[in-house]
Scaffold this motif. Structure first.
Motif, PDB file in Angstrom:
ATOM      1  N   ASP A 167      21.700 -49.923  17.695  1.00  0.00           N
ATOM      2  CA  ASP A 167      21.621 -51.148  18.729  1.00  0.00           C
ATOM      3  C   ASP A 167      20.622 -50.810  19.873  1.00  0.00           C
ATOM      4  O   ASP A 167      20.546 -49.599  20.398  1.00  0.00           O
ATOM      5  N   ASP A 168      19.708 -51.805  20.167  1.00  0.00           N
ATOM      6  CA  ASP A 168      18.660 -51.472  21.113  1.00  0.00           C
ATOM      7  C   ASP A 168      19.173 -51.836  22.419  1.00  0.00           C
ATOM      8  O   ASP A 168      19.321 -53.034  22.937  1.00  0.00           O
ATOM      9  N   ALA A 169      19.414 -50.837  23.239  1.00  0.00           N
ATOM     10  CA  ALA A 169      19.946 -50.699  24.521  1.00  0.00           C
ATOM     11  C   ALA A 169      18.824 -50.480  25.549  1.00  0.00           C
ATOM     12  O   ALA A 169      19.241 -49.773  26.597  1.00  0.00           O
ATOM     13  N   ALA A 170      17.726 -50.906  25.373  1.00  0.00           N
ATOM     14  CA  ALA A 170      16.527 -50.465  25.994  1.00  0.00           C
ATOM     15  C   ALA A 170      16.627 -50.798  27.665  1.00  0.00           C
ATOM     16  O   ALA A 170      16.284 -50.201  28.492  1.00  0.00           O
ATOM     17  N   GLY A 182      17.455 -45.628  30.288  1.00  0.00           N
ATOM     18  CA  GLY A 182      16.023 -45.934  29.948  1.00  0.00           C
ATOM     19  C   GLY A 182      15.522 -47.155  30.991  1.00  0.00           C
ATOM     20  O   GLY A 182      14.597 -47.091  31.608  1.00  0.00           O
ATOM     21  N   ASN A 183      16.424 -48.200  31.400  1.00  0.00           N
ATOM     22  CA  ASN A 183      16.231 -49.084  32.221  1.00  0.00           C
ATOM     23  C   ASN A 183      14.634 -49.674  31.959  1.00  0.00           C
ATOM     24  O   ASN A 183      14.113 -49.980  33.129  1.00  0.00           O
ATOM     25  N   GLU A 215       8.732 -55.696  28.951  1.00  0.00           N
ATOM     26  CA  GLU A 215       8.465 -54.520  27.969  1.00  0.00           C
ATOM     27  C   GLU A 215       9.448 -54.539  26.967  1.00  0.00           C
ATOM     28  O   GLU A 215       9.083 -54.373  25.665  1.00  0.00           O
ATOM     29  N   ALA A 216      10.802 -54.639  27.192  1.00  0.00           N
ATOM     30  CA  ALA A 216      11.691 -54.249  26.250  1.00  0.00           C
ATOM     31  C   ALA A 216      11.814 -55.352  25.081  1.00  0.00           C
ATOM     32  O   ALA A 216      11.998 -55.113  24.116  1.00  0.00           O
ATOM     33  N   ASN A 267       8.810 -55.617  17.926  1.00  0.00           N
ATOM     34  CA  ASN A 267       8.146 -54.681  17.040  1.00  0.00           C
ATOM     35  C   ASN A 267       8.998 -53.920  16.365  1.00  0.00           C
ATOM     36  O   ASN A 267       8.611 -53.413  15.233  1.00  0.00           O
ATOM     37  N   HIS A 268      10.067 -53.331  16.773  1.00  0.00           N
ATOM     38  CA  HIS A 268      10.891 -52.558  15.924  1.00  0.00           C
ATOM     39  C   HIS A 268      11.402 -53.431  14.719  1.00  0.00           C
ATOM     40  O   HIS A 268      11.455 -52.881  13.885  1.00  0.00           O
TER      41      HIS A 268
END
Length: 307
Positions: A16-19, A24-25, A30-31, A37-38
């Motif tokens: 899961d994307d926790a950007a 990371g913050n 950007e996220a 894209n991912h």
């Protein structure tokens, strides 16, 4: 774009994307496009939904609509760290943004009462707020790091008993459990014994779970910058595999404590389709602030094709 089958079922939807979350913050601007894209890359089957904190919904919703174009709405899981009282307003805010497609809710524990009572309140509010919505719900267990300070101590056994009572509550619901496996302080990292107790307790109840925080690499390691020992997501996958096969907490803790990358990768590569299906039915996903880190690790271990 390479075929999706190059990502084996053992890792499908694992990350899961926790950007947006620590450490990371990443900025929302950007996220959100990075997540799109991912999801359009050859490794897209590896990537789960975008995790959105309850305090970032409007910001993410605006970015999703700005970057969406003709793409489908952004699949998001709503993370309500504040516990049951924050769920209703968070759902209301999410519904205002057509660029967000809600697929899940992860509910943090409140601080009142026992661990089991907090879990019961979490399940109750999900029962109240989610009917008719085709989304999954996860209830995070409240940890008491101080109670686990001495493995094998009376306090540690009491805390394990409290955890099992909470898991009984969640197992009687349609929801999954969630456990915190790291953070910004050493106390946020459960020991191998504590995590093994959680995994085996979930396995014995056939209760699905996810993990969050601290899982930056596939294999257990010591961060040279902080000195913290981090669990590996591959360790947890294989520990779950052995747990659902009937291994006890001692054996599962040994797998969690294993630093041997080559040996772990060899075991993962040899799992049968049935073993993979059982392990992933139990361990559904984990949150990572960098999708590229697990991608690189799995490639280096020979479990994904090289870029």
């Amino acid at each position: 774009m390479r075929p999706a089958h190059l990502v084996p079922p053992l890792f499908a939807g694992l990350c899961d994307d926790a950007a947006l979350f620590p450490p990371g913050n990443a900025p929302v601007a950007e996220a959100v496009p990075a997540h799109r894209n991912h999801r359009n890359a050859w490794y897209a089957p590896l990537v789960g939904p975008f995790l959105v904190g309850a305090d970032r919904i409007a910001e993410v919703g605006a970015a999703a609509e700005e970057t969406g174009g003709t793409q489908r709405p952004l699949d998001v899981t709503l993370v309500v760290r504040g516990g049951p009282s924050g769920l209703a307003p968070a759902l209301e805010e999410t519904a205002k943004w057509p660029g967000l497609h809600l697929v899940g809710v992860e509910l943090g524990p409140d601080a009142d009462g026992s661990v089991a009572e907090a879990a019961a309140r979490g399940c109750a509010v999900l029962d109240r707020e989610l009917p008719g919505q085709h989304v999954f719900g996860a209830v995070e267990l409240r940890r008491d790091p101080a109670a686990h300070a001495g493995s094998g101590s009376k306090s540690d056994k009491r805390e394990t008993g409290a955890m099992e009572l909470a898991l009984d509550v969640i197992a009687a619901s349609p929801y999954r459990a969630k456990y915190r496996t790291g953070g910004l302080e050493s106390q946020a990292f459960p020991s191998a014994e504590e995590l093994a107790a959680f995994i085996t307790a979930c396995a014995s109840r056939e209760l699905a779970f996810k993990c969050t925080a601290g899982l930056h690499h596939a294999v257990r390691y010591v961060d040279p910058a902080t000195g913290f020992t981090h669990h590996g997501f591959l360790n947890i996958l294989l520990a779950t595999h052995f747990a659902v096969q009937g291994a006890d907490a001692v054996a599962v803790a040994e797998v969690l404590a294993d630093h041997g990358a080559e040996g772990l990768a060899a075991v993962a590569a040899d799992l049968t389709d049935t073993q993979v299906e059982r392990a992933r039915r139990a361990f559904t996903a984990y949150g990572t602030c960098s999708v590229l880190e697990p991608l690189e690790d799995l490639t280096d271990l020979g479990l994904l094709p090289p870029a």
